[in-house]
Enzyme design. Structure first.
Site, PDB file in Angstrom:
ATOM      1  N   GLU A 160       6.507  -8.435   7.613  1.00 41.13           N
ATOM      2  CA  GLU A 160       7.515  -9.598   7.366  1.00 41.13           C
ATOM      3  C   GLU A 160       8.051  -9.787   8.480  1.00 41.13           C
ATOM      4  O   GLU A 160       8.210 -11.066   9.054  1.00 41.13           O
ATOM      5  CB  GLU A 160       8.446  -9.055   6.328  1.00 41.13           C
ATOM      6  CG  GLU A 160       7.970  -8.545   4.853  1.00 41.13           C
ATOM      7  CD  GLU A 160       7.590  -7.076   4.940  1.00 41.13           C
ATOM      8  OE1 GLU A 160       7.052  -6.344   5.831  1.00 41.13           O
ATOM      9  OE2 GLU A 160       7.845  -6.393   3.769  1.00 41.13           O
ATOM     10  N   CYS A 199      13.528  -5.346   7.288  1.00 46.28           N
ATOM     11  CA  CYS A 199      13.060  -6.911   7.104  1.00 46.28           C
ATOM     12  C   CYS A 199      13.950  -7.633   6.400  1.00 46.28           C
ATOM     13  O   CYS A 199      14.166  -8.922   6.769  1.00 46.28           O
ATOM     14  CB  CYS A 199      11.558  -6.661   6.653  1.00 46.28           C
ATOM     15  SG  CYS A 199      10.450  -5.941   7.547  1.00 46.28           S
TER      16      CYS A 199
HETATM   17  N1  THU Z   1       5.787  -1.796   6.414  1.00 45.56           N
HETATM   18  C1  THU Z   1       5.843  -3.121   6.351  1.00 45.56           C
HETATM   19  O1  THU Z   1       4.974  -3.737   7.187  1.00 45.56           O
HETATM   20  N2  THU Z   1       6.666  -3.814   5.533  1.00 45.56           N
HETATM   21  C2  THU Z   1       7.622  -3.360   4.929  1.00 45.56           C
HETATM   22  O2  THU Z   1       8.624  -3.877   4.386  1.00 45.56           O
HETATM   23  C3  THU Z   1       7.816  -1.547   4.753  1.00 45.56           C
HETATM   24  C4  THU Z   1       6.872  -0.876   5.670  1.00 45.56           C
HETATM   25  C5  THU Z   1       4.933  -1.155   7.340  1.00 45.56           C
HETATM   26  C6  THU Z   1       5.384  -0.439   8.429  1.00 45.56           C
HETATM   27  C7  THU Z   1       4.428   0.950   8.680  1.00 45.56           C
HETATM   28  O3  THU Z   1       3.606   0.548   9.523  1.00 45.56           O
HETATM   29  C8  THU Z   1       3.925   1.124   7.247  1.00 45.56           C
HETATM   30  O4  THU Z   1       4.154  -0.129   6.349  1.00 45.56           O
HETATM   31  C9  THU Z   1       4.477   2.396   6.597  1.00 45.56           C
HETATM   32  O5  THU Z   1       5.950   2.322   6.520  1.00 45.56           O
END
Ligand code: THU
Length: 136
Positions: free
Chosen positions: A58, A93
């Site tokens: 995000e 985020c």
């Molecule tokens: N992650 C996201 O891309 N968005 C979120 O809102 C939560 C977590 C990703 C970060 C990391 O690369 C993986 O998910 C595990 O936490």
């Protein structure tokens, strides 16, 4: 589901395939529409060996939209993971979204089956931190 949300979902799915997640193996895709611009901005999570320098999907999309268009207003965002139920954005985020969204800005949660739910930003984060008024 509206046609434009369906096509944003496809952008998010494609971005998810590009996720760099060798540590968690948890791939996330995002597709962001901002007010006044037609294109859908993709985002994916980009992990780092330090773990702490990882950036979520995000935020990748949000930061790219600012890099491309300057200060922007979110129209909606689609977030896709492979979970059941679909995952919601993390608090970091949401805090960043708070800078560029309105309380009613839609956040679509999706998984590999499609868009599963529509929430408003305020349902996810009713009280973002806003200590300072931005100058512009
Ligand atoms: N992650 C996201 O891309 N968005 C979120 O809102 C939560 C977590 C990703 C970060 C990391 O690369 C993986 O998910 C595990 O936490």
């Amino acid at each position: 589901m509206e046609k434009q949300i369906e096509s944003a979902y496809k952008v998010a799915l494609k971005a998810r395939e590009k996720a760099y997640a060798p540590y968690s193996h948890f791939k996330v895709g995002a597709a962001l529409k901002i007010v006044g611009h037609d294109e859908i901005i993709p985002g994916c999570n980009v992990e780092n060996a330090s773990f702490g320098a990882t950036v979520c999907a995000e935020r990748t999309a949000l930061l790219a939209s600012v890099a491309n268009h300057g200060k922007c207003e979110m129209e909606y965002i689609v977030v896709v993971t492979d979970t059941e139920p679909a995952t919601q954005p993390c608090a970091l985020c949401l805090q960043v979204m708070g800078e560029f969204s309105k309380p009613d800005t839609p956040v679509y949660l999706a998984n590999l089956k499609g868009v599963q739910s529509k929430l408003s930003f305020k349902e996810l984060l009713p009280n973002p931190f806003t200590e300072f008024e931005p100058n512009e």
